[in-house]
Write an enzyme that holds these catalytic residues in place. Structure first.
Site, PDB file in Angstrom:
ATOM      1  CE  LYS A 180      -1.786   2.872   2.709  1.00  0.00           C
ATOM      2  NZ  LYS A 180      -1.795   4.014   1.805  1.00  0.00           N
ATOM      3  N   GLY A 233       7.092   4.685   8.398  1.00  0.00           N
ATOM      4  CA  GLY A 233       6.296   5.893   8.578  1.00  0.00           C
ATOM      5  C   GLY A 233       6.472   6.443   9.975  1.00  0.00           C
ATOM      6  N   GLY A 238       2.971   3.798  13.535  1.00  0.00           N
ATOM      7  CA  GLY A 238       3.629   2.531  13.844  1.00  0.00           C
ATOM      8  C   GLY A 238       3.037   1.881  15.082  1.00  0.00           C
ATOM      9  CD  GLU A 255      12.923   3.339   8.491  1.00  0.00           C
ATOM     10  OE1 GLU A 255      12.849   4.290   9.323  1.00  0.00           O
ATOM     11  OE2 GLU A 255      12.981   3.474   7.275  1.00  0.00           O
ATOM     12  CB  CYS A 289      12.864   8.518   9.078  1.00  0.00           C
ATOM     13  SG  CYS A 289      13.547   7.294   7.956  1.00  0.00           S
ATOM     14  CD  GLU A 390      10.214  11.839  12.215  1.00  0.00           C
ATOM     15  OE1 GLU A 390       9.143  11.237  12.338  1.00  0.00           O
ATOM     16  OE2 GLU A 390      11.212  11.354  11.647  1.00  0.00           O
TER      17      GLU A 390
END
Ligand SMILES: NC(=O)c1ccc[n+]([C@@H]2O[C@H](COP(=O)([O-])OP(=O)(O)OC[C@H]3O[C@@H](n4cnc5c(N)ncnc54)[C@H](O)[C@@H]3O)[C@@H](O)[C@H]2O)c1
Length: 886
Positions: A180, A233, A238, A255, A289, A390
Site C-alpha cells: 500500500k 512511517g 507505527g 521503521e 527519517c 519529529e
C-alpha cells in the site's frame, strides 16, 4: 491526464467501488494523474490473491536461485522503465531530479544484491552440532522458511526505493506481498507493478493497492490471512499498526521516526562538518527519517560553526524539483508545510533563536508549490519540543555541549534512535561516541549513506527489526527447528518416561575412543604416543605423593626429549583453581600435550587443563556437558591408583568453591587420547589407598549395572571388572608387589570406567561426592562405605542386575531367589571390604553425625543421582542410608 489502476492478482483493475483520486505535483500544485482508490473489498481481494499465490508454492516453493533468476528479469524491466520512474518519482514526491534520477538504479541494484545474498550467503539450513539437551540425542537443524503473506505500508518520502525495501526481501525470501503506497505518491509502485507483470512474476505474488491509509491499514493489519506487516512511517502510526497486528499476532517490522543527533566534535574538519550538518539536515527538504535534525556542537567551536552553517544554508538553491540546478525542492504536501510552519512557531515560543529561514519560499516562474526555506534554530535546549518531536521538514536545532560525555547524553535523551553522526578528525574518539549513542546507525564524517548489505533500523521508538542486508532477509523468514531423534524407541526416550513407570533407557550409543596400552613395560610406548598425536612439548601433571614415589621421573625418562616440565602441585579432590594454576604453567611452557601421572585427582585436573588450554579463559568457563565439537589438547593418562578409571572416562570431577560442591565437565572430547596401564605405576601405592581406590572402581561397576542407562556392553565390562577386583584385591593386599594382580586391578578400573562413562553411576556416587566435598572423605573411601547400603536400597529396582553382581562376586546363587541373590551381593561387598580392611562406617572417617541431614539434601541434587535405578527424590530416604552407614 494519465489514469492508473490497482494491481491485483496480476491484473490492473478498477477499485470495486469505482472510486478514484488525484495525485498532484507538490512543486506546482497541478494534478498529475487519477488513481483507482482501493477500499475494503479491494484489500480483501489482494490479500486473497497473495494468499493463494503463497499457498500454491509456485513462488515460495522455488529455490532461491530460481527466484533470483525471475527477480533479475524484474530488475531488467525496471531498468526499461528507468526514465519514466525517475521523472514520476521526482514530480509526485518533490524529490529533486538530480537525486530522483538515481532511484531506479538504486532499486535495481538492491534487487540484485539482495538476491545474491539470499542465494549465496543466507543460512537457509543450519545444522546445530551441539543441541544443549543431553537427554534427547539426535540431529538438530534449523530451516528458515518464508513467513507467508506480507503487507508493505510505505510513506511518501522515497516512494520507489522504500517500496523495494519491502518488495525485494519479501519476494527474494519466497513471500508474497500486498503493497500500500502513500496516497500522495502511488505512481512509481504501480509502474513497478507493470515491470513485475512484464517480467512474469507469478500472479498474486505482488499486489499494489493505493488508497486511504486508515481504512486500508485496518484491514491489512487485522486480516487473518496476512502473516507479516512491514511499515515505514511515523511512530504514531507505527504504534497503531503494532496494536492492530497484535490481535492476530502478526510478525511486525517497523521503521519509524527519528530525531537524530549529528555530533560535531571540537577537532572536526570545519568545512566537512558544516557540509555534513547541512546535508544531514536539509537534504530532501529534511524529509528523511534519519536526518540529523539535532546538530550538537562543541562549545569550543560553536560560534564559528553556526556562522558558517547559516551562510551555507542560505546559499542553498530552492527550486522546482525537476530543475536539475535545484538543491532543494518543495515539501510533499500542504499538510506537511503546515506542520513545519507550526513547529517553527512553536520553536520561537519555546525561546529558541531563529537564525535563518522560518518562512515559505516563492520560486520564480511558479505559482504555488510547498517550498520552505532551510531553517536553523540556535540556543535550543534538548528538552524543548522542537528538539524532541519529529518535524520532518528542513528545520534544524543547534544544541551546544561541553564534553563528549554530555554530547552522548544529549543524543540519547530522545525517544528515538534511528540515525546519527559524529564529525571528528580523531577516528578512535568518534568511534567511542558512536558506540555510546543508542541508535541503529551512526555515520562518522558522513551522513545519509545507505548500503544494501548494511542493516538499517531503529532503537527505542524508532522501530522494530532491520532493513537491508542479511538482517532484512531474516525478517522475512520464520525459523523452524527440526529434531530427528537418535533413538526411535519408547523405552529409550527419557522425556516420555517422565509420564511412564518405565524408568530405564534401553537404547545406547557406545563410544570409548581412548587407546589403551597395557602390560609390564607399557610406558615404553609413550614417546611414540606423543609423536602420533602430533606433539613435541609434553607437560607432566602429577601430585607430590606420586612425584615423591619417583613415578613422574619415570615418565620423564620415557618421554626423552619431549618433556617440557613436571608440575606436581595438585591436591586430592582438585578444585577449579588447581586447574587454572596448572593451565597457567602449561601456557607458560607452551605445552602442546599433557601427560597425567596419578590418580583421579591428577587425571581430572589434566582433563580440565586440556579443555582450558584449548578454549581459553578459566576452568570455570568450561563446566559444560557435551558441547565440545573439536578434539581438545592431546592427553596421555597414566593411572597410578587402583581405581577411578578416569583414564578412559568422559568426565572430570572438579570442586567448585563457589558452588560448594563437585561439578563436572562431561564430554566425549575429554576422554584421554591414550591410557598407559603399566603395573609399575601402582606398585608403590600404599595398601589403604589400594583398597579404597579399588572400591571406587567396584562402585563404578556396580552402579553402571544398576543405573537407568545400563546396557549389555557396559554390563559385560562391569561384570568382568567386579570379578577382577574381587579376585585380585585380596591378593594385592596380601602382597603389594604382586604385579599380575596389580595389573588386573588397573584393567578392572579401566573396564569399570568404560562401563560407567556410558551407563552412568547412581546414588552411591552422589552420596560420596557430597561427603567428599563437605568432609574431605576420599572418594573411594566414601563410595565403599555407602555402596552396600545403596545396593540394598536399590534391590527391588535392579534385582536381576544385583543377582548377576552376586555371581561375579563368587556367590553361588543356585537355589536362591533373585531377590535374595541381590541382597547377597551387598553382603558380599561388605565381606570383601572387611577382608581387605576398608573403613566400614562414616563415623570412622570424620563425618559428624549431626551433619548427615545436610549431606542428604546436597546428595539428592548431585547429577549422578538422576541415573540411580531406583528414583530418588526424598532426602529423608538418603538420610536413612547415611545413618545406616554411620
Ligand atoms: N573422572 C572420573 O572418571 C573419576 C571417577 C572417579 C573418581 N574421580 C575423582 O578422582 C578423585 C579421586 O582419585 P583417586 O581415588 O585416584 O585418588 P587421588 O588421585 O586423589 O590420589 C590419592 C592419593 O594417592 C596418592 N597416590 C596415587 N598413586 C600413588 C602411587 N602409585 N604411589 C604412591 N602414592 C600414590 C596420591 O599422591 C594421593 O595423595 C576424586 O576427586 C574423584 O571425584 C574421577
Amino acid at each position: 491526464m494519465e489514469q492508473y489502476k490497482l494491481f491485483i492478482d496480476g491484473e490492473f483493475v478498477n477499485a470495486a467501488s469505482g472510486k478514484t483520486f488525484e495525485t498532484i505535483d507538490p512543486g506546482t500544485e497541478a494534478p498529475i494523474a487519477t488513481v483507482a482508490q482501493a477500499g475494503k473489498a479491494d484489500a480483501e481481494r489482494a490479500i486473497a490473491a497473495a494468499r493463494k499465490a503463497f499457498d500454491s508454492g509456485d513462488w515460495s516453493g522455488l529455490s532461491p536461485v530460481s527466484r533470483m533468476a525471475k527477480i533479475q528479469d524484474f530488475a531488467d524491466q525496471i531498468a526499461q522503465q528507468g526514465l519514466r520512474l525517475a521523472e514520476t518519482e521526482s514530480m509526485e514526491s518533490g524529490r529533486i531530479i538530480s537525486y530522483a534520477k538515481y532511484a531506479p538504479l538504486l532499486t535495481i541494484v538492491l534487487l540484485r544484491n539482495l538476491c545474491l545474498l539470499a542465494a549465496t550467503k543466507f543460512p537457509w539450513e543450519e545444522e546445530i552440532p551441539v543441541s544443549g539437551n543431553v537427554f534427547a540425542p539426535g540431529r538438530e537443524y534449523i530451516r528458515r522458511e518464508p513467513v507467508g503473506v506480507c503487507v508493505g505500508i510505505i510513506p511518501w518520502n522515497l516512494p520507489l526505493e522504500i517500496a523495494f525495501w519491502k518488495i525485494a526481501p519479501a519476494l527474494i525470501m519466497g513471500n508474497t506481498i500486498v503493497l500500500k503506497p502513500a496516497s500522495y505518491t502511488p505512481l512509481t509502485a504501480l509502474i513497478a507493478a507493470e515491470a513485475a507483470k512484464a517480467a512474469g512474476i507469478p500472479n498474486g505474488v505482488i499486489n499494489v493497492i493505493p488508497g486511504p491509509g486508515g481504512e486500508l491499514g485496518k484491514i491489512l493489519c487485522t486480516h487473518p490471512d496476512v502473516d507479516k506487516i512491514a511499515f515505514t512511517g511515523s511512530t504514531a502510526v507505527g504504534r497503531e499498526i503494532m496494536r492492530l497486528a497484535s490481535d492476530t499476532v502478526k510478525k511486525v517490522t517497523l521503521e519509524l521516526g527519528g530525531k537524530a543527533a549529528n555530533i560535531i566534535l571540537d577537532d572536526a574538519d570545519m568545512e566537512l562538518a558544516v557540509e555534513g550538518a547541512v546535508f544531514g539536515t536539509f537534504f530532501h527538504q529534511g524529509q528523511l527519517c534519519e536526518s540529523g535534525t539535532r546538530v550538537l556542537i562543541s562549545s569550543k567551536i560553536h560560534d564559528e560553526f553556526l556562522d558558517k552553517m547559516k551562510k551555507r544554508a542560505e546559499s542553498l538553491r530552492i527550486g522546482y524539483q525537476m530543475d536539475p540546478t535545484s538543491h532543494m525542492g518543495p515539501l510533499v504536501s500542504k499538510t506537511q508545510l503546515a506542520t513545519v510552519e507550526r513547529y517553527v512557531k512553536l520553536g520561537e515560543e519555546e525561546g529558541a533563536e531563529l537564525i535563518t529561514g522560518g518562512k515559505r519560499v516563492e520560486v520564480k516562474g511558479i505559482n504555488g508549490g510547498y517550498y520552505y526555506a532551510p531553517t536553523i534554530f540556535a540556543n535550543v535546549n534538548n528538552k524543548m519540543r522542537i528538539a524532541q518531536e519529529e518535524i520532518f521538514g528542513p528545520v534544524v536545532c543547534i544544541i551546544k555541549y561541553d564534553s563528549d560525555e554530555e554530547a552522548v547524553a544529549i543524543a540519547n535523551d530522545s525517544i528515538y534512535g534511528l540515525g546519527g553522526g559524529v564529525f571528528s578528525s580523531n577516528t578512535a574518539r568518534a568511534e567511542r561516541i558512536a558506540r555510546g549513542v543508542r541508535t541503529g546507525t551512526m555515520w562518522i564524517n558522513n551522513y545519509h549513506v545507505f548500503a544494501d548489505f548494511c542493516p538499517f533500523g531503529g532503537y527505542k521508538q524508532s522501530g522494530v527489526g532491520r532493513e537491508f542486508g542479511l538482517e532484512s532477509l531474516r525478517e522475512y523468514t520464520q525459523v523452524k527447528r527440526i529434531h530427528v531423534s537418535s533413538m526411535a524407541d519408547a523405552k529409550s526416550n527419557m522425556s516420555f518416561q517422565l509420564m511412564s513407570d518405565y524408568k530405564k533407557v534401553d537404547g545406547f550409543s557406545y563410544n570409548c575412543p581412548t587407546n589403551v596400552v597395557a602390560g609390564h613395560g607399557a610406558l615404553a610406548s609413550i614417546s611414540k604416543a606423543v609423536v602420533d598425536l602430533g606433539c613435541r612439548r609434553a607437560l607432566i601433571l602429577t601430585d607430590s605423593g606420586v612425584n615423591k614415589a619417583g613415578l613422574a621421573q619415570l615418565v620423564k625418562n620415557g618421554l626423552a626429549d619431549f618433556c617440557v616440565g613436571i608440575y606436581d602441585n595438585i591436591a586430592s579432590d582438585p578444585d577449579l583453581e588447581t586447574v587454572d594454576a596448572a593451565t597457567a604453567v602449561a601456557r607458560e611452557l607452551k605445552a602442546d600435550c599433557i601427560v597425567s601421572v596419578g590418580g583421579g585427582s591428577v587425571i581430572d585436573t589434566a582433563k580440565g587443563v586440556c579443555v582450558t588450554l584449548k578454549n581459553g579463559g578459566k576452568a570455570n568457563d568450561h563446566l559444560n556437558m557435551l558441547v565440545l565439537t573439536e578434539p581438545q589438547t592431546p592427553h596421555i593418562a597414566i593411572p597410578t591408583t587402583a581405581g577411578t578409571g578416569s583414564e578412559v572416562t568422559n568426565i572430570a570431577v572438579l570442586t567448585s568453591k563457589g558452588a560448594g560442591r563437585k561439578l563436572f565437565i562431561v564430554d566425549t572430547r575429554i576422554m584421554p587420547n591414550v591410557a598407559i596401564l603399566d603395573p609399575r605405576f601402582t606398585m608403590s601405592l600404599p595398601k589403604d589407598l589400594t583398597v579404597t581406590t579399588a572400591m571406587d572402581a567396584m562402585t563404578h561397576a556396580i552402579e553402571a549395572m544398576t543405573s537407568t542407562m545400563a546396557n549389555q556392553i557396559c554390563d559385560g565390562m562391569a561384570l568382568h571388572a567386579i570379578r577382577l577386583i574381587n579376585e585380585n584385591l585380596p591378593l594385592v593386599v596380601a602382597d603389594g608387589k604382586n604385579e599380575k594382580a596389580r595389573l588386573n586391578l588397573q584393567i578392572a578400573a579401566t573396564m569399570a570406567g568404560w562401563a560407567f562413562t556410558i551407563a552412568q553411576v547412581g546414588l552411591a556416587h552422589g552420596m560420596a561426592h557430597t561427603i567428599g566435598t563437605l568432609h574431605h572423605v576420599p572418594h573411594g573411601v566414601a563410595c565403599g562405605i555407602v555402596l552396600p547400603k545403596v545396593m540394598r536400597y536399590n534391590v527391588d529396582h535392579a534385582t536381576d542386575k544385583l543377582a548377576q553382581v552376586a555371581q561375579a562376586l563368587g556367590i553361588t546363587t543356585a537355589g536362591m531367589t533373585e531377590h535374595d541373590a541381590a541382597l547377597a551381593a551387598a553382603d558380599a561387598v561388605e565381606a570383601l571390604m572387611k577382608k581387605v580392611g576398608h573403613p566400614m562406617r562414616l563415623r570412622e572417617v570424620g563425618v559428624p553425625e549431626e551433619n548427615l541431614a545436610i549431606c542428604a539434601f546436597h546428595a539428592i541434587a548431585d547429577t549422578a543421582v538422576l541415573f540411580n535405578g531406583r528414583p530418588v527424590g526424598d532426602p529423608n530416604e538418603v538420610l536413612q542410608i547415611y545413618t545406616q552407614a554411620y
